[in-house]
Design an enzyme around this catalytic site. Structure first.
Site, PDB file in Angstrom:
ATOM      1  N   GLY A 385      -1.565  -5.083  -2.325  1.00 27.47           N
ATOM      2  CA  GLY A 385      -1.310  -6.494  -2.586  1.00 27.47           C
ATOM      3  C   GLY A 385      -0.950  -7.205  -1.293  1.00 27.47           C
ATOM      4  O   GLY A 385      -1.409  -8.313  -1.031  1.00 27.47           O
ATOM      5  N   MET A 387       0.970  -6.236   2.931  1.00 31.64           N
ATOM      6  CA  MET A 387       1.466  -5.219   3.851  1.00 31.64           C
ATOM      7  C   MET A 387       2.383  -5.853   4.886  1.00 31.64           C
ATOM      8  O   MET A 387       2.030  -6.841   5.517  1.00 31.64           O
ATOM      9  CB  MET A 387       0.263  -4.533   4.531  1.00 31.64           C
ATOM     10  CG  MET A 387       0.641  -3.534   5.603  1.00 31.64           C
ATOM     11  SD  MET A 387       1.570  -2.126   4.912  1.00 31.64           S
ATOM     12  CE  MET A 387       2.639  -1.743   6.291  1.00 31.64           C
ATOM     13  N   ASN A 389       3.323  -5.656   7.940  1.00 33.37           N
ATOM     14  CA  ASN A 389       3.215  -5.519   9.394  1.00 33.37           C
ATOM     15  C   ASN A 389       4.215  -6.468  10.047  1.00 33.37           C
ATOM     16  O   ASN A 389       4.286  -7.646   9.689  1.00 33.37           O
ATOM     17  CB  ASN A 389       1.805  -5.867   9.850  1.00 33.37           C
ATOM     18  CG  ASN A 389       0.759  -5.201   8.995  1.00 33.37           C
ATOM     19  OD1 ASN A 389       0.697  -3.987   8.935  1.00 33.37           O
ATOM     20  ND2 ASN A 389      -0.025  -5.997   8.291  1.00 33.37           N
ATOM     21  N   GLU A 422       7.750  -8.537   1.035  1.00 32.44           N
ATOM     22  CA  GLU A 422       7.336  -8.192   2.396  1.00 32.44           C
ATOM     23  C   GLU A 422       8.354  -8.682   3.433  1.00 32.44           C
ATOM     24  O   GLU A 422       8.617  -7.996   4.415  1.00 32.44           O
ATOM     25  CB  GLU A 422       5.934  -8.749   2.698  1.00 32.44           C
ATOM     26  CG  GLU A 422       4.843  -8.331   1.702  1.00 32.44           C
ATOM     27  CD  GLU A 422       4.766  -6.840   1.401  1.00 32.44           C
ATOM     28  OE1 GLU A 422       5.213  -6.028   2.232  1.00 32.44           O
ATOM     29  OE2 GLU A 422       4.275  -6.478   0.309  1.00 32.44           O
TER      30      GLU A 422
END
Ligand code: BES
Ligand code: ZN
Length: 997
Positions: A385, A387, A389, A422
């Protein structure tokens, strides 16, 4: 009838993206980009060198493609390599010695990286052989902390350019007085994914070295490592180069020490065509002219060095996307997406919410966001869905782009939640990283808990915090009640191979992790919980930790705050973390005993996993008596006398708001009193607990702890219920009944009963929306409206069926879609189920032409609702054709089809027949395999199906199931339990429905 899809359940399953019809806007570059004259000249010179390198690279690539030989031919003391060194030379061991170092999946500890320079150049046009590639070079600086004469660095599917020394790598020393040894030979270990360099002499302990490599890889459309995403804009095919490194694919983009504890600084530069934007974790420092290749001019963008971080958090992206931005306390926030999506303001919602959520987490962690920018980008092809990073979060389009004309309130909630999830990782996971993947549950579980807090901050009116009970606690109870479940915490030694790591991204890590952390935060209080969190983050920032380190800090917070607990955090939490499953707590109001027992969906299933605590938990208990909340208690033993006896008019309710990770059972008298309270005055029981009573009762019945009739009785009051959570809970449990009975004689009476229950709710929404012309006010009310329509249509309420058909036909006939976004999934689904090929083809065309992925997703789901087998079979074929259905959506589409009673066996046959193809095409590491296997076998409930499932397991033992391995066993266990359940319950269920209706 079509399978049920309520606002949440169908909107929130995986998502997709269509072909784009849009208009071009000027490509705007980020502030701070500039091209200086001198740099341009340097760039030109470099570019000539680059062209020479490319020629060399392509020669090397074709040479190296099918071979793996040591170059240089220096020393002969190392094992000679052949095409398959792992199989021919070194029998591979996965765990510990013996075997060569490079046959083990874990890196040796002799070398510690400090920094990397990385230059990458993805080609967005195919080469002469039609392949998309990227080239690159890297220099990694590392210290030798133990003498060694072999260097292992992760590398997967990279082809190396031979350097001047004739080797795949060049080693230099940067420690004064230390000479780097000569690399004598090298090999590629494909299985364990290493480039192995053999040295003529050992590296010196404590000395620092630099290792330089040039390489080339394929920019494939495989959604992992450095990969390619494609879309069509203005009739033109466009290519994006992007990355997904977690968990073990950074090594597919460049050679690196690809373990989370090998943190380093990364100096990234990207080469990209003039007119495109390059992004990475750091902010862009400068963009200069780089040179020409095949009459295209290229730029080089240099990024600020990163903080010390793990490889799995890196990201490199080249696209012609545009962006919108804002600044909050000196942090630049940008949302990137396809130009047409940005132009249509589809990034605005995400941009508006990111700042407040970021601020919320700074406050929550008491730690400021450490980077100067936070980019978020929506990608047309993306496996997960989103990520996390660091500094450049990647999303599926449906998880980031919002358009009020197309997005439901559920889509909107998903966006707020996923952004919060996130962003929560920016600290918990990125700043402080778990040492090894076996602790993944803490990382994902934590983010899955606090995502609700973040989303609640962004949308305080919605009341999302409660929804964790449905989406996580109840969801994971279903899998954690199987003997094939597993504890949250795994042993480090058991998690070695990439597929074993991928398998950890499951409901246990996410939802059980979230549930037990919520319970922990509740019994500590948020104040104490965040106090511990803050010192934990502070001690381990830019480093790594274990979950026990968090317990240590929380214990300190408990001690300083003087919180009273019955035992240490470690001892309490170990019972939840080190043993699988959860207890059912039984309250006996006739004698005041409270007892606990391992809850198993199939009471006859044999538990072969031994638990260090013999399946006893330390259970925090929040409870109420009649309407009065009582002092919390702890259940420490298997059985204790801790509540007083009740009189015949008193009821108790345990596990208030389902903050505890356990189910609750009562003596019959208390059940009866709770049921009569539901019947007469359901408002006296908190809404979350009304949902709990239903879910607990149905599951206790499945486990044969109470009768199914008692469970069914919890639904009797529903004709008076207007709240979303109890309804959703009932519908979820009825879903099981549909799965088990929609091919049997139970179906008729069940439909009748449910129709009677839902009709008042349907009418309620009809009234408050003035005959469906407005939208209910509350967020959860909007959800429940969808539940009402969905269930009413499913149970055959003709008013509902006519309504959705009329809406759909109006769209089909006029081309104008007036269906409210909240209702689209269910309306489309029901209309397609009622229609035939004409409706299906119309919806397919709309799917292909949708201008926002969120709309395409609703149609992709609804297309699975048809009752025509040939349409379903054709649709199944499309799922493996990326030009029809994107790869990212293949497995979820198959699961949608399997959910349809008519599609079930078609999907199962399809998956069985194509398993090895699906497995290789959709990547052994992708985490959707467990969804696929669980999804296509969900309805299994006959001996015949069980045999087929076992056969499937045996037939594919060789190919394997990758991240779906556990799911195969879970499905076998579930099927056996279903068979028994049906045998024992069918009769009483049919009788009950017949008389209750
Ligand atoms: N780190 C994960 C993404 C991921 C998942 C990478 C599986 C590799 C394998 C990310 O933080 C995440 O958990 N994403 C979730 C969304 C979230 C709201 C549950 C996802 O992708 O579903
Ligand atoms: Zn996550």
């Amino acid at each position: 009838m079509p399978h049920l899809c309520t606002g949440k359940s169908c909107d929130s399953i995986a998502l997709k993206s269509p072909l784009w019809l849009s208009f071009q806007s000027d490509l705007s570059m980020a502030k701070g980009f500039f091209v200086s004259k001198t740099l341009a000249v340097v760039g030109l010179v470099l570019s000539l060198a680059a062209v020479a390198t490319i020629v060399a690279l392509s020669v090397v690539y074709s040479q190296e493609k099918n071979q793996n030989r040591p170059e240089g031919g220096g020393s002969t003391s190392h094992p000679p390599t052949t095409q398959h060194p792992s199989t021919t030379q070194h029998p591979s061991t996965t765990q510990g010695p013996p075997g060569q170092l490079w046959d083990r999946y874990r890196l040796p500890t002799s070398l510690v990286p400090r920094s990397y320079n990385i230059l990458l150049w993805p080609r967005l046009q195919p080469d002469s052989s039609g392949m998309y590639v990227f080239t690159g070079n890297t220099t990694v600086e590392f210290q030798c902390v133990e003498e060694t004469n072999v260097i292992l660095i992760h590398s997967n599917r990279l082809n190396y350019t031979l350097l001047e020394n004739g080797q795949r790598a060049q080693l230099t020393s940067i420690t004064m007085g230390v000479q780097a040894p000569t690399i004598s030979s090298s090999l590629i270990q494909e299985q364990t994914q290493y480039l192995v360099l053999f040295l003529e002499a050992p590296l010196r302990k404590d000395a620092w070295y630099q290792l330089h490599m040039s390489f080339k890889g394929e920019l494939a459309d495989d959604l992992g490592g450095f990969y390619r995403s494609e879309y069509i804009e203005d009739g033109v095919k466009k290519v994006v180069a992007t990355t997904q490194m977690q968990p073990t694919d950074a090594r597919k983009a460049f050679p690196c020490f690809d373990e989370p504890a090998m943190k380093a600084y990364f100096n990234v530069s990207l080469i990209h065509e003039n007119g495109t934007v390059a992004l990475s974790n750091g902010k862009e420092i400068e963009t200069t002219t780089y040179g020409m290749e095949e009459s295209k001019s290229y730029m080089k963008t240099v990024f600020e060095p990163t903080e010390k971080m793990s490889t799995y958090l890196l990201a490199f992206i080249v696209s012609d996307f545009s962006f919108i931005n804002s600044t909050i306390d000196n942090v630049l926030i940008r949302i990137f997406a396809r130009q047409s999506a940005i132009a249509a303001n589809q990034g605005d919602y995400a941009l508006n919410k990111t700042g407040p959520i970021l601020k919320f987490f700074e406050k929550y962690y008491n730690s400021s966001y450490p980077l100067p920018k936070s980019d978020q980008i929506a990608l047309p092809d993306f496996n997960a869905g989103a990520m996390e990073n660091w500094g450049l979060i990647t999303y599926r389009e449906t998880a980031l782009l919002y358009d009020e004309k197309f997005s439901s309130n559920s889509n909107k909630q998903k966006i707020a939640t996923i952004i919060a999830h996130e962003l929560a990782h920016m600290w918990f996971g990125n700043l402080v990283t778990l040492r090894w993947w076996n602790d993944l549950w803490l990382n994902e579980g934590f983010a899955s808990y606090v995502e609700y807090l973040g989303a609640n901050e962004a949308e305080p009116e919605w009341g999302v915090n409660d929804l964790i009970v449905l989406s996580d606690v109840h969801r994971v109870f279903a899998v954690d009640a199987l003997t094939s479940s597993h504890p949250l915490s795994s042993n480090e030694e058991d998690i070695q191979k990439p597929a074993q790591i991928s398998e950890l991204f499951d409901a246990i890590s996410y939802s059980k992790g979230a549930s037990v952390l919520r319970m922990l935060s509740d019994f500590l209080t948020e104040k104490v919980f965040t106090m511990g969190l803050e010192t934990y983050l502070d001690e381990f920032k830019y480093g790594n930790a274990n979950y026990t380190d968090l317990w240590k800090h929380l214990q300190q917070a408990v001690d300083t705050s003087g919180t009273s607990l019955p035992n240490s955090i470690t001892n309490i939490m170990n019972t939840w973390v080190l043993q699988m499953g959860f207890p059912v707590v039984t309250i006996n109001t006739t004698d005041g005993t409270v007892s606990q027992q391992h809850f198993l969906l199939d009471p006859e299933a044999e538990v072969t996993t031994v638990s260090p605590f013999n399946y006893k938990w330390i259970v925090p208990m929040r409870w109420m008596k009649n309407e009065v909340v009582q002092e919390p208690k702890w259940l420490l033993e298997k059985s204790e006398n801790i509540i007083e006896m009740m009189t015949s008019s008193e009821w108790v309710l345990v596990n208030l708001n389902v903050v505890g990770y356990y189910r609750v059972n009562y003596d019959q008298g208390n059940w009866d009193r709770l049921l009569s309270t539901l019947a007469t005055n359901h408002g006296n029981i908190p809404v979350i607990n009304r949902a709990q009573l239903i879910d607990d009762a149905f599951n206790l019945a499945r486990a044969k702890i109470i009768s199914t009739v008692l469970a069914l009785r919890t639904t009797q009051y529903l004709d008076k219920e207007r709240a979303y959570m109890p309804w959703e809970s009932a519908v979820n449990n009825m879903d099981f009944f549909y799965l088990m009975f929609d091919r049997t004689e139970v179906y008729g009476p069940m439909q009748l009963y449910l129709r009677k229950k839902v009709e008042p709710l349907f009418n309620h929404y009809k009234n408050i929306t003035s005959n469906w012309s407005s939208v209910p006010e509350g967020h959860l009310d909007q959800y429940n409206q969808v539940t009402a329509i969905s269930l009413a249509c499913r149970t055959g309420l003709s008013e509902c069926q006519n309504l959705v058909k009329t809406w759909f036909m109006e769209w089909k006939n006029t081309g104008i879609n007036n269906i409210h976004p909240n209702l689209r999934s269910t309306v489309y689904c029901n209309a397609i189920a009622a229609g035939d090929a004409a409706e299906w083809d119309f919806a397919w065309k709309q799917f292909k032409n949708a201008t926002i992925a969120i709309e395409a997703d609703k149609l992709r789901y609804a297309l699975s609702c048809t009752r025509q087998p040939w349409l379903l079979n054709r649709y199944l074929e499309y799922t493996l054709d990326p030009t029809m259905v994107r790869k990212q959506d293949g497995t979820s589409t198959i699961v949608y089809i399997a959910n349809n009673v008519i599609g079930q066996s078609l999907a199962w046959d399809f998956v069985r027949a194509r398993w090895s193809y699906i497995f290789t095409q959709y990547g052994g590491g992708s985490f959707s395999f467990s969804n696929l296997i669980n999804g296509v076998t969900e309805r299994f409930s006959t001996e015949f199906e069980l045999q087929q499932l076992k056969q499937f397991k045996a037939d594919n033992a060789e190919v394997g199931f990758g991240s779906g391995t556990l799911a195969v066993d879970q499905s076998i266990e579930r099927t056996s339990a279903n068979i028994k359940w049906i045998a024992e319950n069918k009769e009483s269920v049919v009788d009950w429905f017949s008389s209750a209706a």
